[in-house]
Design a protein around this motif. Structure first.
Motif, PDB file in Angstrom:
ATOM      1  N   THR A   1       0.825  -1.215   0.000  1.00  0.00           N
ATOM      2  CA  THR A   1       0.000   0.000   0.000  1.00  0.00           C
ATOM      3  C   THR A   1       0.860   1.267   0.000  1.00  0.00           C
ATOM      4  O   THR A   1       0.585   2.210  -0.742  1.00  0.00           O
ATOM      5  CB  THR A   1      -0.948   0.010   1.203  1.00  0.00           C
ATOM      6  N   PHE A   2       1.904   1.266   0.829  1.00  0.00           N
ATOM      7  CA  PHE A   2       2.784   2.448   0.883  1.00  0.00           C
ATOM      8  C   PHE A   2       4.204   2.056   0.477  1.00  0.00           C
ATOM      9  O   PHE A   2       5.180   2.696   0.874  1.00  0.00           O
ATOM     10  CB  PHE A   2       2.740   3.053   2.285  1.00  0.00           C
ATOM     11  N   GLY A   3       4.318   0.996  -0.280  1.00  0.00           N
ATOM     12  CA  GLY A   3       5.640   0.529  -0.721  1.00  0.00           C
ATOM     13  C   GLY A   3       6.068  -0.701   0.058  1.00  0.00           C
ATOM     14  O   GLY A   3       6.171  -0.666   1.288  1.00  0.00           O
ATOM     15  N   THR A   4       6.295  -1.780  -0.652  1.00  0.00           N
ATOM     16  CA  THR A   4       6.634  -3.052  -0.004  1.00  0.00           C
ATOM     17  C   THR A   4       7.964  -2.987   0.728  1.00  0.00           C
ATOM     18  O   THR A   4       8.109  -3.472   1.862  1.00  0.00           O
ATOM     19  CB  THR A   4       6.690  -4.173  -1.070  1.00  0.00           C
ATOM     20  N   THR A   5       8.949  -2.373   0.076  1.00  0.00           N
ATOM     21  CA  THR A   5      10.293  -2.367   0.658  1.00  0.00           C
ATOM     22  C   THR A   5      10.294  -1.650   2.003  1.00  0.00           C
ATOM     23  O   THR A   5      10.866  -2.141   2.987  1.00  0.00           O
ATOM     24  CB  THR A   5      11.280  -1.719  -0.332  1.00  0.00           C
ATOM     25  N   ALA A   6       9.602  -0.512   2.040  1.00  0.00           N
ATOM     26  CA  ALA A   6       9.507   0.228   3.311  1.00  0.00           C
ATOM     27  C   ALA A   6       8.746  -0.591   4.347  1.00  0.00           C
ATOM     28  O   ALA A   6       9.145  -0.656   5.525  1.00  0.00           O
ATOM     29  CB  ALA A   6       8.785   1.563   3.072  1.00  0.00           C
ATOM     30  N   PHE A   7       7.671  -1.249   3.897  1.00  0.00           N
ATOM     31  CA  PHE A   7       6.863  -2.053   4.808  1.00  0.00           C
ATOM     32  C   PHE A   7       7.703  -3.150   5.450  1.00  0.00           C
ATOM     33  O   PHE A   7       7.682  -3.348   6.674  1.00  0.00           O
ATOM     34  CB  PHE A   7       5.697  -2.675   4.036  1.00  0.00           C
ATOM     35  N   LEU A   8       8.475  -3.845   4.634  1.00  0.00           N
ATOM     36  CA  LEU A   8       9.245  -4.984   5.144  1.00  0.00           C
ATOM     37  C   LEU A   8      10.374  -4.520   6.054  1.00  0.00           C
ATOM     38  O   LEU A   8      10.653  -5.138   7.092  1.00  0.00           O
ATOM     39  CB  LEU A   8       9.817  -5.794   3.978  1.00  0.00           C
ATOM     40  N   ALA A   9      10.995  -3.402   5.680  1.00  0.00           N
ATOM     41  CA  ALA A   9      12.148  -2.929   6.459  1.00  0.00           C
ATOM     42  C   ALA A   9      11.762  -2.631   7.899  1.00  0.00           C
ATOM     43  O   ALA A   9      12.515  -2.916   8.833  1.00  0.00           O
ATOM     44  CB  ALA A   9      12.748  -1.685   5.789  1.00  0.00           C
TER      45      ALA A   9
ATOM     46  N   THR B   1     -11.421   6.930  -1.359  1.00  0.00           N
ATOM     47  CA  THR B   1     -10.706   8.161  -1.705  1.00  0.00           C
ATOM     48  C   THR B   1     -10.685   9.152  -0.554  1.00  0.00           C
ATOM     49  O   THR B   1      -9.870  10.064  -0.534  1.00  0.00           O
ATOM     50  CB  THR B   1     -11.359   8.846  -2.921  1.00  0.00           C
ATOM     51  N   ALA B   2     -11.598   8.943   0.399  1.00  0.00           N
ATOM     52  CA  ALA B   2     -11.588   9.819   1.572  1.00  0.00           C
ATOM     53  C   ALA B   2     -11.996   9.001   2.791  1.00  0.00           C
ATOM     54  O   ALA B   2     -12.807   8.081   2.686  1.00  0.00           O
ATOM     55  CB  ALA B   2     -12.555  10.989   1.386  1.00  0.00           C
ATOM     56  N   ALA B   3     -11.413   9.343   3.928  1.00  0.00           N
ATOM     57  CA  ALA B   3     -11.753   8.636   5.161  1.00  0.00           C
ATOM     58  C   ALA B   3     -11.526   9.578   6.323  1.00  0.00           C
ATOM     59  O   ALA B   3     -10.526  10.298   6.369  1.00  0.00           O
ATOM     60  CB  ALA B   3     -10.893   7.380   5.326  1.00  0.00           C
ATOM     61  N   ALA B   4     -12.490   9.605   7.222  1.00  0.00           N
ATOM     62  CA  ALA B   4     -12.373  10.451   8.415  1.00  0.00           C
ATOM     63  C   ALA B   4     -12.036  11.887   8.053  1.00  0.00           C
ATOM     64  O   ALA B   4     -11.231  12.545   8.729  1.00  0.00           O
ATOM     65  CB  ALA B   4     -11.328   9.853   9.372  1.00  0.00           C
ATOM     66  N   GLY B   5     -12.606  12.362   6.959  1.00  0.00           N
ATOM     67  CA  GLY B   5     -12.418  13.753   6.577  1.00  0.00           C
ATOM     68  C   GLY B   5     -11.104  14.057   5.901  1.00  0.00           C
ATOM     69  O   GLY B   5     -10.772  15.219   5.660  1.00  0.00           O
ATOM     70  N   ARG B   6     -10.328  13.046   5.574  1.00  0.00           N
ATOM     71  CA  ARG B   6      -9.038  13.272   4.920  1.00  0.00           C
ATOM     72  C   ARG B   6      -8.990  12.533   3.590  1.00  0.00           C
ATOM     73  O   ARG B   6      -9.772  11.620   3.346  1.00  0.00           O
ATOM     74  CB  ARG B   6      -7.889  12.747   5.795  1.00  0.00           C
ATOM     75  N   SER B   7      -8.027  12.909   2.777  1.00  0.00           N
ATOM     76  CA  SER B   7      -7.772  12.172   1.549  1.00  0.00           C
ATOM     77  C   SER B   7      -7.192  10.809   1.910  1.00  0.00           C
ATOM     78  O   SER B   7      -6.297  10.714   2.744  1.00  0.00           O
ATOM     79  CB  SER B   7      -6.768  12.952   0.692  1.00  0.00           C
ATOM     80  N   ALA B   8      -7.728   9.773   1.296  1.00  0.00           N
ATOM     81  CA  ALA B   8      -7.157   8.431   1.490  1.00  0.00           C
ATOM     82  C   ALA B   8      -6.043   8.242   0.470  1.00  0.00           C
ATOM     83  O   ALA B   8      -6.193   8.608  -0.693  1.00  0.00           O
ATOM     84  CB  ALA B   8      -8.221   7.357   1.315  1.00  0.00           C
ATOM     85  N   VAL B   9      -4.935   7.698   0.941  1.00  0.00           N
ATOM     86  CA  VAL B   9      -3.730   7.663   0.114  1.00  0.00           C
ATOM     87  C   VAL B   9      -3.263   6.222  -0.108  1.00  0.00           C
ATOM     88  O   VAL B   9      -3.282   5.409   0.810  1.00  0.00           O
ATOM     89  CB  VAL B   9      -2.588   8.465   0.792  1.00  0.00           C
ATOM     90  N   LYS B  10      -2.893   5.957  -1.347  1.00  0.00           N
ATOM     91  CA  LYS B  10      -2.137   4.737  -1.641  1.00  0.00           C
ATOM     92  C   LYS B  10      -0.922   5.182  -2.420  1.00  0.00           C
ATOM     93  O   LYS B  10      -1.029   5.971  -3.362  1.00  0.00           O
ATOM     94  CB  LYS B  10      -2.981   3.753  -2.464  1.00  0.00           C
ATOM     95  N   LEU B  11       0.246   4.687  -2.014  1.00  0.00           N
ATOM     96  CA  LEU B  11       1.445   4.994  -2.799  1.00  0.00           C
ATOM     97  C   LEU B  11       1.683   3.908  -3.836  1.00  0.00           C
ATOM     98  O   LEU B  11       1.973   4.194  -4.983  1.00  0.00           O
ATOM     99  CB  LEU B  11       2.674   5.107  -1.886  1.00  0.00           C
ATOM    100  N   SER B  12       1.553   2.649  -3.384  1.00  0.00           N
ATOM    101  CA  SER B  12       1.728   1.494  -4.281  1.00  0.00           C
ATOM    102  C   SER B  12       3.200   1.321  -4.634  1.00  0.00           C
ATOM    103  O   SER B  12       4.006   2.246  -4.547  1.00  0.00           O
ATOM    104  CB  SER B  12       0.868   1.677  -5.546  1.00  0.00           C
ATOM    105  N   ASP B  13       3.564   0.117  -5.027  1.00  0.00           N
ATOM    106  CA  ASP B  13       4.928  -0.096  -5.528  1.00  0.00           C
ATOM    107  C   ASP B  13       5.106   0.518  -6.904  1.00  0.00           C
ATOM    108  O   ASP B  13       6.222   0.711  -7.369  1.00  0.00           O
ATOM    109  CB  ASP B  13       5.236  -1.599  -5.589  1.00  0.00           C
ATOM    110  N   ASN B  14       3.997   0.777  -7.545  1.00  0.00           N
ATOM    111  CA  ASN B  14       4.022   1.358  -8.882  1.00  0.00           C
ATOM    112  C   ASN B  14       3.386   2.742  -8.800  1.00  0.00           C
ATOM    113  O   ASN B  14       2.169   2.865  -8.703  1.00  0.00           O
ATOM    114  CB  ASN B  14       3.222   0.455  -9.825  1.00  0.00           C
TER     115      ASN B  14
END
Lengths: 435, 435
Positions: A285-293, A392-405
């Protein structure tokens, strides 16, 4: 002598609606697994899911009449879980576990009413969104996609003659069976249908899973479609999706450290509910490499991982190395490949990883909607498009996905930039998205 | 909600017979053209038609249950031309001519009763023959072949599951359409269905001609099947076959000079009845080269020729040279190619002859019974076999065909040797027969 069924003929003359979505159970099973978590922890968090057509060259609003789209969405909105369906959800064994869904949740499902939708056609595209409490809204995702894909197929079918339709399906069946014969050759194959949201139509998906089940035997391990799993006594497959970490991160608000922890919070909540084969993480969701590290060690004890937006060969090797680095034996771990699979890619991934790690394939678009080359007189009217319906939005904020791509990143530019700072860019690489 | 048609279901439970042959009109149209000649000139000549399976490796009597075969033959025997069919025969335009069939003949057709059959299973093959007056017997040929081919298909279908049958037909349709797309590219194509006798089944032939008609438009010029021509408003195609010179030669008895003249006697009688596009000769019964060398000059004035047992390239060049030698312009002449055609051969023949001569294709077995490679799990159960039902005796003598391909010669060895002395061996060459 052919006898005409006069009642059927008269009925057909006055046919009202052929539903694109047959039942509230006609959805991906993982939506129900996620829904239980959402319902327990965050049922009232306000969210918005929005349609996005990544294939902009296809002008959906020109192809699909708005009145038909509204009729189908209204039909979905009027659907309720039936008693038999609720009994199945409560009583069936999922991934070898009985009684996953508690009675209180089943009762709540029985009373579920989907909220309304916001629909507008603009510049040839539909702007379709669903807002409300997360637990009420989330199921709309799959229905909305399946409805639009089915109506697009119908519009294309309406441009064909009777024989042309016959040839179209003959070719699609021939193509599917050619794939079955190739897949049969893969030892230890574990392949499931993940194609509900992108299906050509409900009936075609049903034909496909029956053909796969008969053609592949135990190598075809199930379908993500809960309704079809129930109807055909197949295993219901799938675990979780990006919406969980996306909403969890939004709930962390301005607290960067909490945002950074949100993917692991999801897993922590998940493992309160599910164990064994249901503990399959989606780390990209926010980058696999960062997630695993930064993952806590207990994450390495999970059963497996689904590789989605990353190149499958890079992603598979990365997972194997990470498990080894965390003292785990990759041979006992499961990797699910599910992103834009083609038959050739399945063979190559199988050749690379089978025996080194447990592998499974979740075959979506190109299983249930591969009509490329099938129209009898050419053209690409039936080619699948890259249509998604994401939070696309949650709890009044923009919902974000970075993705590996990065091509698949969603959210406001400011929030994407902030998340990129929080999680880093490591291991993310842009490549084209086809389906 | 699917509504079951209870009447249909109950009927299906007690289903008696699905006829392989639907009507007496469900035959090759040229049998009717020949029948008029036979009826006028030789209606009572005693003849015998006999089945011959040239594909001996296929043990028909093991594949097709005798009781089913008898039931189907009995059904054919009970058929009568219907009033509507007789009206069509009398009133339709054939090859641009109205009123070909005189009222007296139509009346006789209306009273036609097919004689019985002699059937015995021996050494895995069926010995099936039909004896009686030529005019009563001749129509049996096509019905007998179509019945056996259909029952063989049904026996093979009975070994498949529901999905396998679905795949089988999907693949066959895909293959047929691939051929349509290739045929579309051929300029001035004139191709007709000649596949009644070798069809996979009646319904498959019907599907094929509808697909060809829609897919090829005016390039698909008709069907040899009179019933389907009537039902689908297509041109009925075909002119004459080997049985005419074979019986005429037998009628010549021991008179070698009369035997030598018999092929031309057929043409002389034929042109009393038919003109224009119906004057298409079939010169190969006793060898094309011999036929052409001794043909009277008026034969060169005929519209065209059908090349059957000779290599189509050799045969086509031979005809062109012969017409030129007889002072005719080949560009005004028609050659029909109809022997064991494959899509590739059609393309090659077209490339060689189009523009030099009028060409037409009568596509038989590989149009209406090409299931090679279609069974979903392999095997050759549906591959067409080389099954014929030829006149074997006439007027108390062995009926003889030499053919351009000695492999196809029929008759007693003594009579074959005598005919070979009478007509000579020139231009005859053995090659394998596949269908």
């Amino acid at each position: 002598m052919p006898i005409i069924d006069l009642a059927k003929r008269a009925w057909d003359h006055n046919f009202e609606l052929d539903p694109a979505v047959r039942s509230l159970l006609d959805t991906d099973f993982y939506k129900l697994l996620m829904l239980l978590l959402i319902w327990r922890k965050h049922r009232d968090v306000p969210v918005t899911f929005s349609l996005k057509n990544r294939t902009q060259r296809v002008r959906l609003a020109d192809e699909v009449p708005e009145a038909e789209l509204r009729a189908q969405l209204d039909h979905v909105k009027a659907l309720r879980f039936t008693k038999s369906e609720l009994i199945w959800i409560a009583g069936n064994t999922f991934y070898g576990r009985k009684g996953i869904f508690p009675g209180e949740f089943i009762d709540w499902l029985g009373g579920l009413r989907l909220p309304g939708y916001q629909l507008e056609a603009r510049d040839g595209q539909y702007h379709l969104s669903f807002s409300g409490g997360w637990a009420e809204v989330t199921l709309w995702e799959i229905y909305a996609l399946a409805v639009i894909d089915a109506l697009r197929s119908r519009a294309a079918l309406a441009r064909l003659g009777r024989l042309e339709i016959d040839i179209l399906y003959a070719r699609a069946k021939t193509k599917l069976w050619d794939n079955v014969l190739r897949l049969r050759k893969l030892d230890d194959l574990n392949l499931s249908d993940f194609g509900t949201r992108r299906r050509h139509s409900f009936l075609w998906q049903e034909w496909v899973i029956q053909a796969m089940a008969e053609g592949l035997g135990p190598k075809f391990t199930g379908t993500s479609n809960a309704y079809l799993a129930m109807k055909h006594d197949l295993e219901a497959k799938g675990t979780n999706a990006h919406e969980l970490p996306m909403v969890y991160a939004a709930l962390a608000g301005d607290d960067d450290a909490a945002v950074a922890q949100s993917p692991y919070r999801v897993l922590a909540d998940w493992q309160e509910l599910y164990d064994g084969a249901l503990r399959v993480m989606l780390p990209d969701t926010f980058g696999t490499t960062a997630f695993l590290a930064k993952a806590p060690d207990w994450v390495a004890a999970w059963t497996g991982c689904r590789i989605d937006s990353k190149d499958p060969f890079i992603g598979g090797e990365e997972m194997i190395q990470w498990w080894q680095a965390r003292g785990q034996d990759p041979k006992t771990k499961l990797i699910i490949f599910s992103d834009g699979l083609e038959i050739g890619a399945i063979e190559q991934i199988h050749a690379r990883f089978n025996g080194r790690v447990q592998i499974g394939f979740g075959w979506g678009t190109n299983l249930t909607n591969d009509f490329r080359g099938c129209p009898p007189n050419g053209g690409s009217d039936f080619d699948a498009i890259s249509l998604v319906c994401k939070v696309t939005a949650a709890a009044g904020r923009s919902a974000v996905k970075l993705s590996d791509n990065p091509t698949k990143a969603t959210g406001t530019p400011e929030e994407i930039a902030r998340y990129a700072r929080i999680f880093g860019e490591s291991g993310r690489q842009a490549h084209d998205v086809f389906v």
